[in-house]
Design an enzyme around this catalytic site. Structure first.
Site, mmCIF file in Angstrom:
data_model
loop_
_atom_site.group_PDB
_atom_site.id
_atom_site.type_symbol
_atom_site.label_atom_id
_atom_site.label_comp_id
_atom_site.label_asym_id
_atom_site.label_seq_id
_atom_site.Cartn_x
_atom_site.Cartn_y
_atom_site.Cartn_z
ATOM 1 N N GLY A 23 0.808 -1.215 0.000
ATOM 2 C CA GLY A 23 0.000 0.000 0.000
ATOM 3 C C GLY A 23 0.839 1.263 0.000
ATOM 4 O O GLY A 23 0.546 2.230 -0.714
ATOM 5 N N CYS A 24 1.895 1.264 0.788
ATOM 6 C CA CYS A 24 2.763 2.445 0.882
ATOM 7 C C CYS A 24 3.528 2.667 -0.418
ATOM 8 O O CYS A 24 3.729 3.807 -0.841
ATOM 9 C CB CYS A 24 3.724 2.301 2.056
ATOM 10 S SG CYS A 24 2.857 2.225 3.646
ATOM 11 N N THR A 25 3.927 1.588 -1.059
ATOM 12 C CA THR A 25 4.614 1.697 -2.343
ATOM 13 C C THR A 25 3.666 2.252 -3.406
ATOM 14 O O THR A 25 4.030 3.150 -4.168
ATOM 15 C CB THR A 25 5.165 0.326 -2.773
ATOM 16 O OG1 THR A 25 6.099 -0.124 -1.780
ATOM 17 C CG2 THR A 25 5.850 0.399 -4.126
ATOM 18 N N ALA A 61 3.139 5.996 -2.731
ATOM 19 C CA ALA A 61 4.342 6.768 -3.069
ATOM 20 C C ALA A 61 4.532 6.861 -4.582
ATOM 21 O O ALA A 61 4.879 7.926 -5.107
ATOM 22 C CB ALA A 61 5.570 6.140 -2.409
#
Length: 180
Positions: free
Chosen positions: A70-72, A75
Site C-alpha cells: 500500500g505504501c509503495t 508513493a
C-alpha cells in the site's frame, strides 16, 4: 486445549486494549489550525522543518512502512503525479517512523523524487494525530494533510484510498485555488 484458550484470551485482550486506545485518540487537527511544526531528517541526513515549505502548499503524508504494498502504491502515485502537484504550487513530503536509511533504500528502489522524513520516535506523527501506538510498536497512520502557504491546515485526509489519493489532492488543490 489450554494453549488454545490462552491464545484466544490474549488475542481478545489485545483487541479490546487496541480498540480502547483507538477510541480515546483525539480526532485530529481542524481545518484552519496551524500545522504542528517539525524538524526531521531525510535520507541524506539533511534537516527539514515545516517553515522550509512556507510560501507554497505542502502535501504532508504519513504512511505506515517503507516498501510495503500500500505504501509503495501511494508513493508511486505521488511520484507519477508530482509534476501536476508542483504546477499547482505544492511540494510533497512523506513521513513514517522508519529510519533515514530505510527511506533512502525505498526512494532509490522506486525512484521517488520527493522528500521522505524519518520520525523514528513518532513524535511528529503523534502531534498530527497520525500515530498508532501498539504498546512497544509505533506505526504512522495513513493520514495526509494539505497545508497552505501560511502553514495552516487546509484539508485533512484520514480515510485514504492509495489508488486515487494523489489525484484527489490534485482535484482539491484546483478547487481551492479556483475559490481564491
Amino acid at each position: 486445549m489450554l494453549l488454545k484458550l490462552f491464545f484466544y484470551t490474549a488475542v481478545l485482550l489485545i483487541a479490546i486494549l487496541g480498540y480502547r486506545s483507538f477510541a480515546h485518540t483525539p480526532h485530529g487537527l481542524a481545518v484552519g489550525e496551524d500545522a504542528p511544526n517539525f524538524t526531521l531528517s531525510d535520507a541524506a541526513g539533511k534537516s527539514h522543518s515545516l517553515s522550509d515549505y512556507r510560501g507554497r502548499y505542502l502535501v504532508l503524508y504519513f504512511y505506515p512502512k517503507d516498501d510495503t504494498p500500500g505504501c509503495t502504491k501511494e508513493a508511486c502515485h505521488f511520484r507519477d503525479d508530482l509534476s501536476q502537484l508542483e504546477k499547482l504550487g505544492a511540494k510533497v513530503v512523506g513521513i513514517s517512523v522508519d529510519s533515514s536509511e530505510s527511506h533512502g533504500k525505498f526512494a532509490e528502489k522506486y525512484k521517488l523524487p520527493f522528500t521522505l522524513l524519518a520520525d523514528t520516535d513518532g513524535k511528529v506523527a503523534d502531534s498530527y494525530h497520525a500515530l498508532s501506538n501498539f504498546f512497544v510498536v509505533k506505526i504512522a497512520k495513513r493520514h495526509t494533510f494539505l497545508i497552505d502557504a501560511d502553514g495552516k491546515i487546509k484539508k485533512t485526509y484520514t480515510n485514504v484510498n492509495v489508488s486515487n489519493h494523489s489525484q484527489q489532492i490534485i482535484d482539491d488543490l484546483k478547487a481551492i485555488q479556483n475559490m481564491q
